[in-house]
Design an enzyme around this catalytic site. Structure first.
Site, PDB file in Angstrom:
ATOM      1  N   LYS A  38       0.843  -1.201   0.000  1.00 35.35           N
ATOM      2  CA  LYS A  38       0.000   0.000   0.000  1.00 35.35           C
ATOM      3  C   LYS A  38       0.878   1.250   0.000  1.00 35.35           C
ATOM      4  O   LYS A  38       0.610   2.219  -0.697  1.00 35.35           O
ATOM      5  CB  LYS A  38      -0.916   0.001   1.235  1.00 35.35           C
ATOM      6  CG  LYS A  38      -2.034  -1.033   1.127  1.00 35.35           C
ATOM      7  CD  LYS A  38      -2.801  -1.205   2.429  1.00 35.35           C
ATOM      8  CE  LYS A  38      -3.734  -2.406   2.326  1.00 35.35           C
ATOM      9  NZ  LYS A  38      -4.429  -2.726   3.567  1.00 35.35           N
ATOM     10  N   GLN A  82      -4.748  -1.864   9.661  1.00 36.71           N
ATOM     11  CA  GLN A  82      -4.478  -3.138   8.989  1.00 36.71           C
ATOM     12  C   GLN A  82      -5.002  -4.298   9.839  1.00 36.71           C
ATOM     13  O   GLN A  82      -4.661  -4.428  11.010  1.00 36.71           O
ATOM     14  CB  GLN A  82      -2.953  -3.282   8.754  1.00 36.71           C
ATOM     15  CG  GLN A  82      -2.553  -4.501   7.953  1.00 36.71           C
ATOM     16  CD  GLN A  82      -3.105  -4.494   6.526  1.00 36.71           C
ATOM     17  OE1 GLN A  82      -3.121  -3.463   5.856  1.00 36.71           O
ATOM     18  NE2 GLN A  82      -3.564  -5.646   6.064  1.00 36.71           N
ATOM     19  N   ASP A 105     -11.412   2.465   4.186  1.00 37.89           N
ATOM     20  CA  ASP A 105     -11.663   1.026   3.989  1.00 37.89           C
ATOM     21  C   ASP A 105     -13.161   0.738   3.975  1.00 37.89           C
ATOM     22  O   ASP A 105     -13.576  -0.387   3.707  1.00 37.89           O
ATOM     23  CB  ASP A 105     -11.004   0.199   5.118  1.00 37.89           C
ATOM     24  CG  ASP A 105      -9.652  -0.355   4.696  1.00 37.89           C
ATOM     25  OD1 ASP A 105      -9.350  -0.330   3.487  1.00 37.89           O
ATOM     26  OD2 ASP A 105      -8.898  -0.813   5.580  1.00 37.89           O
TER      27      ASP A 105
END
Ligand code: NAP
Length: 281
Positions: A38, A82, A105
């Site tokens: 990322k 994460q 997200d």
């Protein structure tokens, strides 16, 4: 890449760049590798990517404090945590601590609710990437039979909402299967598209498909392989080698859904930036 050129415009005109913060807890090797991916993609596109690393023993309270600070920091446009988090930390509590307009997200209840209501703000990157793949190959989702194996909040459930929504790349008849589904093949044999997101190698095998469907393999699994320097190789959730002859299209693992997911994340960060700054590109 369109995202990169749009960010170049922001940099030239406004002397600014979007900023993403990735919160990483512990040393899970897969997570470390995803976060590196990322970070690389952000840098390439011109997005500032800050990694906030914490020891696996960090407390839930401490993480919540960090997120509260990031929520208030106007220089931060997007925040992701994460996953998975260590067992002592409640993932949902942490995710819900992210302010929804920075939740790139798309996992907060507010953002999932907006998707369910048909007015999405941030759609989780993997489902968005899968939908994009279908649109890139000009597949008409309208009226098609799509089977999704997996019902997670990250992949299966938002994907089902997207593909069954009353929208251009929606209108599919979607069946969501999971570990309690009896006779999975009863559904997969009828499908035009099968999307597998179980995290179990060989969930989809040749006896479960008919009429050359399109297969999108979301799974990423490490299986032991002594011939590899690191001792493992990555495989998806399908029996790729055996089913490839009987499908019209299939995504590889690695290299299929993964890179598309990262691109969609960048798109969400750019959207968070333009939403918050009201800058029009
Ligand atoms: P998850 O939260 O573990 O969910 C797995 C889902 O699969 C659950 O709904 C589970 O059913 C179902 N399932 C498990 N075994 C099954 C079986 N034998 N038959 C039918 N259904 C079964 O996983 P996830 O977060 O959705 O991720 C799935 C996979 O995608 C993982 O390998 C993950 O690493 C990968 N992934 C890849 C990307 C990418 O960018 N490429 C992004 C996200 C995830 P129950 O609900 O009944 O337990």
């Amino acid at each position: 890449m369109k995202i990169k050129s749009e960010i170049e415009i922001i940099q030239k005109k406004h002397k600014d760049s979007p900023t993403l913060v990735v919160v990483l807890v512990g040393e899970n090797p897969a997570s470390l590798s995803y976060v590196r991916g990322k970070e690389r993609a952000c840098l390439k596109a011109g997005i500032n990517c800050l990694i906030y690393k914490y020891d696996k023993n960090v407390s839930e309270k401490e993480l919540q404090k960090v997120l509260q600070k990031l929520n208030k920091d106007s220089s931060v446009n997007g925040i992701i945590v994460q996953l998975p988090l260590p067992e002592n930390i409640n993932e949902d509590t942490i995710i819900q601590s992210i302010v929804p307009h920075k939740d790139v997200d798309g996992l907060t209840t507010e953002n999932l609710g907006l998707l369910a209501a048909g007015t999405p703000r941030f759609v989780p990157a993997t489902p968005l990437g899968v939908q994009k793949m279908l649109s890139e190959i000009n597949f008409q989702t309208d009226g098609s039979n799509i089977v999704i194996i997996g019902r997670s909040k990250l992949v299966g459930t938002p994907l089902a909402l997207l593909l069954s929504s009353k929208s251009e790349m929606g209108n599919a008849t979607v069946t969501v299967c999971h570990s309690r589904t009896k006779e999975l093949s009863k559904y997969t044999l009828q499908a035009d598209v099968i999307i597998v997101a179980t995290g179990r190698p060989n969930t989809l095998t040749i006896d479960m498909i008919a009429n050359n469907p399109i297969i999108i393999d979301v799974g990423v699994n490490r299986v032991e392989d002594e011939s590899k320097k690191n001792g493992y190789r990555l495989v998806g959730d399908t029996d790729f080698e055996n089913i490839i002859e009987n499908v019209s299209k299939i995504t590889p693992v690695p290299g299929g859904v993964g890179p598309m997911t990262i691109t969609m994340l960048l798109q969400n960060v750019l959207k968070a930036y333009t939403n918050s700054t009201k800058i029009q590109i």
